[in-house]
Design an enzyme around this catalytic site. Structure first.
Site, PDB file in Angstrom:
ATOM      1  N   ASP A 130       0.813  -1.214   0.000  1.00  0.00           N
ATOM      2  CA  ASP A 130       0.000   0.000   0.000  1.00  0.00           C
ATOM      3  C   ASP A 130       0.847   1.266   0.000  1.00  0.00           C
ATOM      4  O   ASP A 130       0.503   2.244  -0.669  1.00  0.00           O
ATOM      5  CB  ASP A 130      -0.924   0.009   1.223  1.00  0.00           C
ATOM      6  CG  ASP A 130      -2.254  -0.691   0.941  1.00  0.00           C
ATOM      7  OD1 ASP A 130      -2.340  -1.425  -0.060  1.00  0.00           O
ATOM      8  OD2 ASP A 130      -3.198  -0.499   1.724  1.00  0.00           O
ATOM      9  N   ASN A 172      -5.062  -2.071  -5.007  1.00  0.00           N
ATOM     10  CA  ASN A 172      -6.290  -2.113  -4.203  1.00  0.00           C
ATOM     11  C   ASN A 172      -6.083  -1.325  -2.915  1.00  0.00           C
ATOM     12  O   ASN A 172      -6.569  -1.708  -1.851  1.00  0.00           O
ATOM     13  CB  ASN A 172      -6.686  -3.559  -3.890  1.00  0.00           C
ATOM     14  CG  ASN A 172      -8.098  -3.670  -3.339  1.00  0.00           C
ATOM     15  OD1 ASN A 172      -8.910  -2.760  -3.471  1.00  0.00           O
ATOM     16  ND2 ASN A 172      -8.410  -4.790  -2.710  1.00  0.00           N
ATOM     17  N   ASP A 402     -11.586  -2.059  11.267  1.00  0.00           N
ATOM     18  CA  ASP A 402     -10.503  -2.943  10.821  1.00  0.00           C
ATOM     19  C   ASP A 402     -10.147  -3.978  11.882  1.00  0.00           C
ATOM     20  O   ASP A 402      -9.661  -5.068  11.556  1.00  0.00           O
ATOM     21  CB  ASP A 402      -9.264  -2.127  10.454  1.00  0.00           C
ATOM     22  CG  ASP A 402      -9.375  -1.467   9.093  1.00  0.00           C
ATOM     23  OD1 ASP A 402     -10.316  -1.811   8.349  1.00  0.00           O
ATOM     24  OD2 ASP A 402      -8.548  -0.600   8.775  1.00  0.00           O
ATOM     25  N   GLU A 430     -11.136  -4.440   1.204  1.00  0.00           N
ATOM     26  CA  GLU A 430     -10.374  -5.195   0.214  1.00  0.00           C
ATOM     27  C   GLU A 430     -11.185  -6.362  -0.358  1.00  0.00           C
ATOM     28  O   GLU A 430     -10.989  -6.772  -1.493  1.00  0.00           O
ATOM     29  CB  GLU A 430      -9.084  -5.712   0.832  1.00  0.00           C
ATOM     30  CG  GLU A 430      -7.987  -4.671   0.970  1.00  0.00           C
ATOM     31  CD  GLU A 430      -8.143  -3.731   2.144  1.00  0.00           C
ATOM     32  OE1 GLU A 430      -7.182  -3.002   2.435  1.00  0.00           O
ATOM     33  OE2 GLU A 430      -9.214  -3.721   2.793  1.00  0.00           O
ATOM     34  N   HIS A 473      -5.290  -9.041   3.292  1.00  0.00           N
ATOM     35  CA  HIS A 473      -4.261  -9.206   4.308  1.00  0.00           C
ATOM     36  C   HIS A 473      -4.839  -9.448   5.693  1.00  0.00           C
ATOM     37  O   HIS A 473      -4.324 -10.271   6.461  1.00  0.00           O
ATOM     38  CB  HIS A 473      -3.366  -7.962   4.330  1.00  0.00           C
ATOM     39  CG  HIS A 473      -4.113  -6.662   4.487  1.00  0.00           C
ATOM     40  ND1 HIS A 473      -3.728  -5.687   5.367  1.00  0.00           N
ATOM     41  CD2 HIS A 473      -5.233  -6.171   3.876  1.00  0.00           C
ATOM     42  CE1 HIS A 473      -4.562  -4.659   5.293  1.00  0.00           C
ATOM     43  NE2 HIS A 473      -5.482  -4.939   4.403  1.00  0.00           N
ATOM     44  N   ARG A 474      -5.922  -8.767   6.038  1.00  0.00           N
ATOM     45  CA  ARG A 474      -6.479  -8.908   7.373  1.00  0.00           C
ATOM     46  C   ARG A 474      -7.189 -10.246   7.572  1.00  0.00           C
ATOM     47  O   ARG A 474      -7.250 -10.752   8.693  1.00  0.00           O
ATOM     48  CB  ARG A 474      -7.396  -7.734   7.698  1.00  0.00           C
ATOM     49  CG  ARG A 474      -6.682  -6.403   7.575  1.00  0.00           C
ATOM     50  CD  ARG A 474      -7.221  -5.337   8.492  1.00  0.00           C
ATOM     51  NE  ARG A 474      -6.585  -4.058   8.198  1.00  0.00           N
ATOM     52  CZ  ARG A 474      -5.372  -3.713   8.589  1.00  0.00           C
ATOM     53  NH1 ARG A 474      -4.649  -4.552   9.320  1.00  0.00           N
ATOM     54  NH2 ARG A 474      -4.860  -2.529   8.262  1.00  0.00           N
ATOM     55  N   LYS A 499       0.463  -6.570   1.781  1.00  0.00           N
ATOM     56  CA  LYS A 499      -0.249  -5.302   1.592  1.00  0.00           C
ATOM     57  C   LYS A 499       0.065  -4.324   2.712  1.00  0.00           C
ATOM     58  O   LYS A 499       0.186  -3.117   2.469  1.00  0.00           O
ATOM     59  CB  LYS A 499      -1.755  -5.555   1.518  1.00  0.00           C
ATOM     60  CG  LYS A 499      -2.558  -4.336   1.098  1.00  0.00           C
ATOM     61  CD  LYS A 499      -4.022  -4.702   0.889  1.00  0.00           C
ATOM     62  CE  LYS A 499      -4.755  -3.612   0.127  1.00  0.00           C
ATOM     63  NZ  LYS A 499      -4.901  -2.377   0.894  1.00  0.00           N
TER      64      LYS A 499
END
Length: 511
Positions: A130, A172, A402, A430, A473-474, A499
């Protein structure tokens, strides 16, 4: 001083291997299958940047929230990851870690430094996909970067951006797409912002409409209010404006970050007085003020019913300076939650006591569930509960969505059901995170039901499963936590963590 780079070439690329985001940007979409495999290989390979240490009893690296900081060493190459990664159960834990710099703060500071006049240094920044695409795009717009060590050096444009002939490809990265849509209005001519297929599904219409109320000229070229978006450039007139703040706080932050360079003071009010994830906007305002902008909340009454608005003074541009990036709260949530799930203790270094990052609120939830949280001047330690984790019933995570992914996995091990509510915007991240969480939690044996803006989780007999991560990623980081207690958990495409935290699984193995 920053070494001079060729036009269109980032100074960090002189003698450095290409980043994954650069490869994705250069290769045509016709090569998508090959590009996907190659980008996976690259993001598992060399990646320069600040190294988040993970070792028992290790000493922390020094850095502060806003000022000069002790540089950290440059990371070694990221360990190669397989396409599927089995997670080994273990615990109790006993670890002390350093998470990478905040993505939210890094990308805000990068844009501010690129707009400032002069050279800024950023200590402890995040090196990831990112921030790669943010730096690449800002280089195209005229800023210069040297990221071969820590701190990074940025030579700004003084608000005089270029108008590139090609679109800015932001992959993204939501912060990059939204922040640059507003900043592109300052360029003398048109700028197009585009991204990957998922970015073309993430709405940006509310940001474009708000910029239009401030006199900017933009058009959406994608479908259903999504990118690509074209900013005609020519400046941002400013004045009073209005935004629908219910979908993403990044739309508000985007306008605020560009507002010091508007022709008139910007006064931004909110439809129905609503603003999602307000702590992220507070972080934006704090960083802007750190760089010399005059920005803050004011009371205002108008024909729409009044309420608070945000005013940013024009004619007070950002001032270059030395600036420290504090550790990432969203990343810190995972080692904190690991202690809650597996027991033992995990400490995260470098967290200032006055942090504004919203995701540190997860510590309050873990305390209520029975964990012990010890806050020190530059460190936070979480110790797992002595008994079962207590269910908190309904939990409103609108201010820190998040962290909802990690918390949803913690809820698997609670002594009763959990409903995470008021998180509609997880559907435009995402991936559609509410749908993804529902699917993958069910794979592990829990009952999980998602509706428009909430997720219900009922713990049950749990078992291993192969977890799809949706190039998110999360999702990968959150579900790795489940494997600390559940045998047989396998994470597919673990490399997607590049990311925001390329070294996540190196740190995770050290817990």
């Amino acid at each position: 001083m920053l070494p001079k780079a060729r036009e269109g070439v980032n100074a960090r690329d002189l003698g450095c291997p290409p980043s994954p985001s650069q490869i994705r940007r250069i290769w045509p979409s016709a090569l998508a299958p090959l590009r996907h495999r190659a980008s996976l290989a690259l993001r598992r390979g060399a990646s320069p940047g600040a190294c988040p240490a993970s070792r028992r009893g290790s000493a922390p690296g020094g850095r502060g929230p806003a000022g000069a900081a002790v540089p950290r060493k440059v990371c070694p190459p990221v360990a190669q990851l397989p396409e599927s990664l089995p997670i080994e159960p273990r615990g109790p834990l006993n670890a002390r870690v350093q998470v990478p710099g905040s993505k939210s703060i890094t990308n805000r500071a990068l844009l501010i430094a690129a707009l400032a006049d002069g050279e800024t240094t950023l200590a402890g920044p995040l090196a990831s996909d990112d921030t790669d695409v943010m730096r690449d795009s800002l280089t195209t717009l005229g800023a210069q970067f040297d990221t071969r060590g820590d701190p990074w050096a940025v030579v700004g444009t003084g608000g005089r951006l270029r108008s590139p002939s090609n679109a800015l490809y932001v992959q993204n990265s939501g912060t990059t797409a939204r922040f640059l849509t507003a900043a592109a209005c300052l360029a003398p001519g048109p700028v197009v912002i585009d991204g990957n297929p998922r970015m073309r599904e993430r709405p940006i219409v509310h940001l474009v409409e708000a910029l239009t109320t401030l006199g900017a000229d933009l058009s959406i070229e994608g479908e259903k209010g999504c990118p690509p978006v074209r900013a005609a450039g020519g400046g941002l007139p400013g004045g009073p404006g209005r935004i629908d703040g219910r979908q993403s706080s990044q739309f508000t932050s985007a306008i605020l970050l560009a507002a010091p360079y508007a022709e008139r003071d910007v006064e931004l009010s909110f439809l129905d007085g609503e603003l999602v994830s307000r702590p992220y906007v507070e972080t934006t305002l704090a960083i802007m003020r750190d760089f010399g902008a005059q920005a803050g909340w004011v009371e205002k009454t108008d024909a729409h019913g009044g309420g608070d608005c945000i005013r940013v003074s024009a004619g007070l541009p950002y001032r270059a300076r030395a600036y420290g990036i504090e550790p990432d709260a969203s990343s810190a949530a995972y080692p904190f939650c690991a202690a809650a799930i597996a027991g033992g203790s995990v400490s995260v270094d470098g967290i200032p006591p006055n942090t504004l990052q919203a995701d540190f609120r997860i510590l309050e939830l873990l305390e209520q569930m029975g964990c012990k949280v010890v806050r020190q001047a530059d460190r936070v330690t979480v110790r797992g509960p002595t008994g079962a984790l207590r269910s908190l019933g309904e939990v409103d995570m609108n201010a820190f969505p998040d962290a909802a992914l990690a918390y949803a996995v913690v809820a698997l091990f609670a002594d009763g059901p959990t409903r995470i509510k008021n998180v509609w915007n997880l559907r435009i991240k995402e991936t559609d995170r509410l749908a993804a969480l529902e699917t993958e939690l069910r794979k592990l044996g829990a009952r999980a039901d998602a509706d428009r803006d909430s997720l219900y989780i009922q713990p049950g007999p749990l078992h291993g499963a192969e977890i799809d991560t949706y190039d998110d990623h999360r999702m990968a980081m959150a579900f790795s936590l489940a494997g600390l207690r559940i045998p047989g958990v396998v994470i597919r495409d673990p490399g997607c963590v590049s990311k925001t935290w390329p070294h996540y699984f190196d740190v995770f193995r050290g817990l």
